[in-house]
Motif scaffolding. Sequence first.
Motif, PDB file in Angstrom:
ATOM      1  N   ALA A 112      24.919  43.251 102.383  1.00 35.59           N
ATOM      2  CA  ALA A 112      25.942  44.451 101.900  1.00 35.59           C
ATOM      3  C   ALA A 112      26.165  45.572 102.722  1.00 35.59           C
ATOM      4  O   ALA A 112      27.055  46.394 102.517  1.00 35.59           O
ATOM      5  N   GLY A 168      26.978  49.303 101.332  1.00 34.93           N
ATOM      6  CA  GLY A 168      27.173  49.012  99.801  1.00 34.93           C
ATOM      7  C   GLY A 168      28.294  49.935  99.255  1.00 34.93           C
ATOM      8  O   GLY A 168      28.750  50.824  99.597  1.00 34.93           O
ATOM      9  N   GLY A 169      29.000  48.968  98.330  1.00 37.04           N
ATOM     10  CA  GLY A 169      30.117  49.426  97.672  1.00 37.04           C
ATOM     11  C   GLY A 169      29.640  49.877  96.258  1.00 37.04           C
ATOM     12  O   GLY A 169      28.345  50.100  95.939  1.00 37.04           O
ATOM     13  N   ASP A 210      31.300  43.526  96.046  1.00 41.14           N
ATOM     14  CA  ASP A 210      31.392  44.547  96.905  1.00 41.14           C
ATOM     15  C   ASP A 210      32.123  44.157  98.334  1.00 41.14           C
ATOM     16  O   ASP A 210      32.831  44.894  98.953  1.00 41.14           O
ATOM     17  N   GLN A 211      32.199  42.885  98.497  1.00 40.47           N
ATOM     18  CA  GLN A 211      32.905  42.541  99.758  1.00 40.47           C
ATOM     19  C   GLN A 211      34.308  41.814  99.229  1.00 40.47           C
ATOM     20  O   GLN A 211      34.947  41.415 100.184  1.00 40.47           O
ATOM     21  N   ALA A 230      26.574  48.065  94.999  1.00 39.75           N
ATOM     22  CA  ALA A 230      25.250  47.775  95.678  1.00 39.75           C
ATOM     23  C   ALA A 230      24.193  48.102  94.788  1.00 39.75           C
ATOM     24  O   ALA A 230      23.045  47.506  94.870  1.00 39.75           O
TER      25      ALA A 230
END
Length: 113
Positions: free
Chosen positions: A17, A20-21, A64-65, A24
């Motif tokens: 990740a 991270g977003g 997040d992706q 995360a």
Amino acid sequence: MLLGARTHEASRLVAVAGEGGPFARLAERAVRVRFSRSGWGGGYEIEAVDTLVTHIVTTAVARDQRRSTTPDGTPLLTGVGVRTTVLPRVRFRPGYSTTEVDAFLQEVAGVLG
């Protein structure tokens, strides 16, 4: 929580990740969560909880992706899905503390919405 394949795979996914977003922190928390053993009086089945925690990690990383499924094609968890999950209970063998698992799942459901 038992260390093993689940922890290794989850840690790898969190590393993937990257920076991270918004999810995360959830993924990192889920990788590191540890539950007390319930003893012989009853608790949640260890393997079922570990499987659910792995799914939480893969869901957080996929969100997040901006993916619609986990890397293996499994649908993402939702807050409602986590709240309505019924974990099997064990008696007369070790399990995880129901109180600790329930509190963690409440936290997860709040993040997943």
